[in-house]
Design a protein around this motif. Sequence first.
Motif, PDB file in Angstrom:
ATOM      1  N   ALA A 248     -17.123   0.082   3.896  1.00 35.67           N
ATOM      2  CA  ALA A 248     -16.352   0.470   2.986  1.00 35.67           C
ATOM      3  C   ALA A 248     -16.872   2.167   3.159  1.00 35.67           C
ATOM      4  O   ALA A 248     -16.418   2.883   2.909  1.00 35.67           O
ATOM      5  CB  ALA A 248     -16.754   0.288   1.487  1.00 35.67           C
ATOM      6  N   ILE A 249     -18.398   2.003   3.413  1.00 35.24           N
ATOM      7  CA  ILE A 249     -18.936   3.434   3.656  1.00 35.24           C
ATOM      8  C   ILE A 249     -18.663   4.442   4.773  1.00 35.24           C
ATOM      9  O   ILE A 249     -17.865   5.929   4.578  1.00 35.24           O
ATOM     10  CB  ILE A 249     -20.631   3.702   3.838  1.00 35.24           C
ATOM     11  CG1 ILE A 249     -21.330   2.940   2.681  1.00 35.24           C
ATOM     12  CG2 ILE A 249     -21.158   4.413   3.530  1.00 35.24           C
ATOM     13  CD1 ILE A 249     -21.390   3.751   1.549  1.00 35.24           C
ATOM     14  N   GLY A 255     -12.959   9.944   4.844  1.00 36.53           N
ATOM     15  CA  GLY A 255     -11.803  10.478   4.110  1.00 36.53           C
ATOM     16  C   GLY A 255     -10.984   9.687   2.908  1.00 36.53           C
ATOM     17  O   GLY A 255      -9.623  10.177   2.468  1.00 36.53           O
ATOM     18  N   ARG A 256     -11.126   8.533   3.116  1.00 37.71           N
ATOM     19  CA  ARG A 256     -10.397   7.676   1.977  1.00 37.71           C
ATOM     20  C   ARG A 256     -11.485   6.858   1.207  1.00 37.71           C
ATOM     21  O   ARG A 256     -12.433   7.115   1.253  1.00 37.71           O
ATOM     22  CB  ARG A 256      -9.764   6.173   3.120  1.00 37.71           C
ATOM     23  CG  ARG A 256      -9.110   7.098   4.386  1.00 37.71           C
ATOM     24  CD  ARG A 256      -8.515   7.286   4.919  1.00 37.71           C
ATOM     25  NE  ARG A 256      -7.251   6.602   4.657  1.00 37.71           N
ATOM     26  CZ  ARG A 256      -6.220   7.318   3.941  1.00 37.71           C
ATOM     27  NH1 ARG A 256      -5.474   8.804   4.270  1.00 37.71           N
ATOM     28  NH2 ARG A 256      -5.220   6.304   3.351  1.00 37.71           N
ATOM     29  N   ASP A 257     -10.397   5.925   0.542  1.00 37.48           N
ATOM     30  CA  ASP A 257     -11.756   5.196  -0.154  1.00 37.48           C
ATOM     31  C   ASP A 257     -12.400   4.333   0.113  1.00 37.48           C
ATOM     32  O   ASP A 257     -11.868   3.804   1.215  1.00 37.48           O
ATOM     33  CB  ASP A 257     -10.315   4.591  -2.119  1.00 37.48           C
ATOM     34  CG  ASP A 257      -9.579   4.119  -1.658  1.00 37.48           C
ATOM     35  OD1 ASP A 257      -9.454   3.329  -0.287  1.00 37.48           O
ATOM     36  OD2 ASP A 257      -9.442   2.860  -2.403  1.00 37.48           O
ATOM     37  N   HIS A 258     -12.946   2.946  -0.158  1.00 34.50           N
ATOM     38  CA  HIS A 258     -13.800   1.965   0.231  1.00 34.50           C
ATOM     39  C   HIS A 258     -12.369   1.418   0.663  1.00 34.50           C
ATOM     40  O   HIS A 258     -12.944   0.240   1.721  1.00 34.50           O
ATOM     41  CB  HIS A 258     -14.350   0.791  -0.418  1.00 34.50           C
ATOM     42  CG  HIS A 258     -13.652   0.752  -1.907  1.00 34.50           C
ATOM     43  ND1 HIS A 258     -13.405   0.736  -3.079  1.00 34.50           N
ATOM     44  CD2 HIS A 258     -13.092  -0.783  -1.193  1.00 34.50           C
ATOM     45  CE1 HIS A 258     -13.214  -0.448  -4.019  1.00 34.50           C
ATOM     46  NE2 HIS A 258     -13.370  -1.000  -2.641  1.00 34.50           N
ATOM     47  N   THR A 259     -11.522   1.130   0.455  1.00 31.59           N
ATOM     48  CA  THR A 259     -10.428   0.164   1.128  1.00 31.59           C
ATOM     49  C   THR A 259      -9.780   0.645   2.403  1.00 31.59           C
ATOM     50  O   THR A 259      -9.513  -0.198   3.256  1.00 31.59           O
ATOM     51  CB  THR A 259      -9.090  -0.283   0.024  1.00 31.59           C
ATOM     52  OG1 THR A 259      -8.618   0.658   0.119  1.00 31.59           O
ATOM     53  CG2 THR A 259     -10.137  -1.078  -1.133  1.00 31.59           C
ATOM     54  N   GLY A 260      -9.800   1.730   2.469  1.00 28.42           N
ATOM     55  CA  GLY A 260      -9.477   2.662   3.861  1.00 28.42           C
ATOM     56  C   GLY A 260      -7.772   2.590   3.462  1.00 28.42           C
ATOM     57  O   GLY A 260      -6.776   3.354   4.494  1.00 28.42           O
ATOM     58  N   LEU A 261      -7.516   2.436   2.617  1.00 30.08           N
ATOM     59  CA  LEU A 261      -6.294   2.933   2.274  1.00 30.08           C
ATOM     60  C   LEU A 261      -5.592   3.931   1.134  1.00 30.08           C
ATOM     61  O   LEU A 261      -4.734   4.600   1.863  1.00 30.08           O
ATOM     62  CB  LEU A 261      -5.080   0.977   0.953  1.00 30.08           C
ATOM     63  CG  LEU A 261      -5.734  -0.341   1.601  1.00 30.08           C
ATOM     64  CD1 LEU A 261      -5.714  -1.017   0.838  1.00 30.08           C
ATOM     65  CD2 LEU A 261      -5.047  -0.020   3.219  1.00 30.08           C
ATOM     66  N   LYS A 262      -6.143   4.533   0.934  1.00 26.72           N
ATOM     67  CA  LYS A 262      -6.108   5.900  -0.170  1.00 26.72           C
ATOM     68  C   LYS A 262      -6.897   6.891   0.639  1.00 26.72           C
ATOM     69  O   LYS A 262      -8.241   6.779   0.609  1.00 26.72           O
ATOM     70  CB  LYS A 262      -6.342   5.285  -1.244  1.00 26.72           C
ATOM     71  CG  LYS A 262      -5.399   4.386  -1.836  1.00 26.72           C
ATOM     72  CD  LYS A 262      -5.520   4.547  -3.185  1.00 26.72           C
ATOM     73  CE  LYS A 262      -5.042   2.990  -4.464  1.00 26.72           C
ATOM     74  NZ  LYS A 262      -4.788   2.791  -5.475  1.00 26.72           N
TER      75      LYS A 262
END
Length: 508
Positions: A248-249, A255-262
Amino acid sequence: MLKKWVLLLLCTLFTLSACSNPAPKKQGLNSAPKNVSYKVNRTPHQAVKRVLLISVDGLHESDLASYVKKHPHSSLSALSNHGITYTNASATRPSDSFPGLSAMITGGSPNATGVVYDDSYDRKLLPPLAKKAGDKPGTEVLYDETIDKDLNKINGGGGINPAMLPRDPVTKQPVYPHNYLRVNTIFEVVKAAGKHTAWADKHLAYDLVKGPSGKGVNDLYTPEIVANGDASKSIFATEKNDDLKVTAIQNEIRGRDHTGLKPANVPALFGMNFQAVSVAQKLPGNGYADSKDKFSKGLAHAMNHTDQSIGKIVNELKKNNLYHSTLIIVSAKHGQSPMDPAKLRITDEKLITQGVSGSLVAQLTADDVAYIWLTDQSKTVSVVNAIKKNKGKANIQDVYSYQTSRSNWFFNNPADDSRIPDIVVKPKYGVIYTKPGKKIAEHGGINKDDTHVAMLVSFAGMKKSKQITSSVYTAEIAPTILRVLGLNPRSLKAVRMETTPVLPGIGQ
């Protein structure tokens, strides 16, 4: 001499106008400068733009020192080579995770935050609806995995179950962990300044970090540690849970949210807790091999895994050209006791209050300490005297209350604060109130093994390592973070209440 040394160190670390025109000596936080820009001499055009806060739960100062010495090429060693190590840092009393983290993010002790323990009591709140206890004030306040909708799922079943929460006596509405906090957090201050924030921790109950506004953290990630067989009972499984937070970090650094999707802004303030070291300290067959901080195989594995994980985060910062503008703080919410396995003594908590009427005990929370809330506070002295009769069989060292031991009392007056316990029972060193075979160490107490934690502040622009031996507290992390981000430490209510200073050597 110390003040001159601090000023010299500050001028070495940072380029700021105060170095050429120092403030009068005795101003402290009351005159904390607003919007100060900190620039490192090594990279004079690049300010400190973000802070990464890491809690390695259970990490003692001696653990850090020993590991760095024995592993000179480790990630922790590399950070210490460009950082300040505080060799006399103390966590909160109680040394529980909830007040421990609360101190780091608010600058306050439990007296200011109102957060005494993750399992405590409040004389004014109403019981959770799920307990069907009616609307009589006075209830256990339990903020752990049991408040999840489904604690067997990593996402807690999709959120916190409001029926498991204590309720406000006026509105009758559930009190979420962030509502329970009496003071604001660094996340709220940083977000109010228009910056992005994020945090990752072990339970959904760490909704706490959002602060009273409920809006302090843009990206909160809380993979439930007890899901899928209870990672808290396995070092390997706990490491896997820590891995989720590390990923997550890394995503947030990209430059994404913790999911890496947004897509999301890189946080100006973010971080996580590591739990594997704490679990390895507690599980039977692991812990410390002797009283000289020699790690068992399991604890050594947890330390190595945590160090490598920190290395992954640092490498991600470097890949994204963010390392030289990120201040990294490594500390711990709490320590763990006993470190000496020969001192371990498992004791039944029922022995503490033997001879005390059960109707008098509203709540007893016991780990390697015991905190007791009474249904009738006028009986405090008589209950203290009754508990003292159990000193031998309950392995008790001291019994404290506001009425009988005011010089040793570290809480508010429980007559004035609905959350403060009436009695504190300090057991002999090495005692844990638990069942045989369940654990070999615990935290929550007030002895040195509980509270003497690691603290390292690292910045790439610092060319030489430093050690500061003066006493500091984890609560000082909060105002320090605001100061290095150019924000006013006195924006924190707890800092104003308790005059919490900035860490020496940083921004003073």
